[in-house]
Every structure is written in structure tokens, then in C-alpha cells.
Write an enzyme that holds these catalytic residues in place. Structure first.
Site, PDB file in Angstrom:
ATOM      1  N   ILE A  19       0.835  -1.207   0.000  1.00  7.96           N
ATOM      2  CA  ILE A  19       0.000   0.000   0.000  1.00  7.96           C
ATOM      3  C   ILE A  19       0.866   1.253   0.000  1.00  7.96           C
ATOM      4  O   ILE A  19       0.583   2.216  -0.713  1.00  7.96           O
ATOM      5  CB  ILE A  19      -0.971   0.002   1.196  1.00  7.96           C
ATOM      6  CG1 ILE A  19      -1.986  -1.132   1.057  1.00  7.96           C
ATOM      7  CG2 ILE A  19      -1.671   1.341   1.341  1.00  7.96           C
ATOM      8  CD1 ILE A  19      -2.880  -1.042  -0.173  1.00  7.96           C
ATOM      9  N   LYS A 102      -5.256   3.164   8.334  1.00  9.32           N
ATOM     10  CA  LYS A 102      -6.351   2.505   9.046  1.00  9.32           C
ATOM     11  C   LYS A 102      -6.045   1.036   9.310  1.00  9.32           C
ATOM     12  O   LYS A 102      -5.315   0.437   8.522  1.00  9.32           O
ATOM     13  CB  LYS A 102      -7.655   2.670   8.273  1.00  9.32           C
ATOM     14  CG  LYS A 102      -7.639   1.988   6.916  1.00  9.32           C
ATOM     15  CD  LYS A 102      -8.955   2.131   6.245  1.00  9.32           C
ATOM     16  CE  LYS A 102      -9.036   1.583   4.883  1.00  9.32           C
ATOM     17  NZ  LYS A 102      -8.106   0.634   4.367  1.00  9.32           N
TER      18      LYS A 102
END
Length: 136
Positions: A19, A102
């Protein structure tokens, strides 16, 4: 009268996995008000790929070492969720602002500890929830 632009915020990145490489790091390259000065990952391969995007950044294999990088103002925690709270708490103890991918933490107790530590330190902790405003 000061007409010059403000100096960029110096940022360290902990976690340079999929990511980070696909989303966060390319976006950070486009931000003139941020300067990535340090990268950290336990994977030498991930760290090398991230360093290709930010060749001037110092490289670390331990977040504790990165948190001591001279002039660092903020840190992005882009690691697996179970490590978010511990790394973010260390960053707050190092007097740094924190962006956490998150989720913020795994437990309510960890979340509350982060909130209290950030309040006590007078530092910002924000969660990177980049699809919050997307249509479902």
C-alpha cells in the site's frame, strides 16, 4: 514581511509495503509541503523499492532508529495493524506528529492510550482513511 514559502514538513515513513509503494509514497512525491527524509522497513526488498522513489531518504530497518532521525517532524505508520499503536506511541514519545494507516489500533484500550498520549504531547494523530468520502 516574509514572502517565502514555509519549509516543508519532514516526514519519516515506517512500513514500505504494498500500500505504501502503490498509494502513499507516489502521492507524497507530489506534495511540495512534505519531504520524506527517512524510510523504515524490515524487508530489504520493500525498503529498496521505496528508496528508489526517495533516494535521498535515510534508510532504517527499525522504527526506533528512524524516530531518532535528526530534524524529523512527523511519521507515517504504514505497517500491519497489530503494530500501529506501539509504533505511534513511540513516535509521540519522540515528540512527532503521526499519520496512521487505518485502522488506528486493534483495541479500544490502544486507541484511548494514543488519544491520551497525543493530548499530553500536544501532537496530532490522524488516521489515513482515504476512501472516507468516496461514493459507495
Amino acid at each position: 514581511m516574509n514572502t517565502g514559502a514555509a519549509a516543508p514538513v519532514t516526514l519519516g515513513i515506517v512500513g514500505t509495503g504494498r500500500i505504501a509503494l502503490a498509494e502513499h509514497l507516489p502521492a507524497l512525491r507530489r506534495q511540495p509541503r512534505l519531504r520524506v527524509v527517512a524510510l523504515c522497513d524490515t524487508s530489504p526488498d520493500n525498503l529498496a523499492r521505496a528508496a528508489a522513489l526517495f533516494p535521498e531518504a535515510a534508510r532504517y530497518d527499525d522504527d526506533r532508529a528512524l524516530l531518532q532521525h535528526p530534524g524529523l517532524q512527523a511519521v507515517g505508520v504504514l505497517t500491519p495493524p497489530q503494530s500501529h499503536a506501539a509504533i505511534a506511541l513511540r513516535a509521540l514519545d519522540a515528540d512527532l506528529h503521526v499519520l496512521i494507516e487505518k485502522p488506528l489500533a486493534i483495541t479500544l484500550d490502544e486507541s484511548e492510550a494514543l488519544l491520551q498520549r497525543a493530548t499530553d504531547a500536544g501532537r496530532a494523530v490522524v488516521v489515513g482513511f482515504n476512501t472516507r468520502w468516496h461514493r459507495t
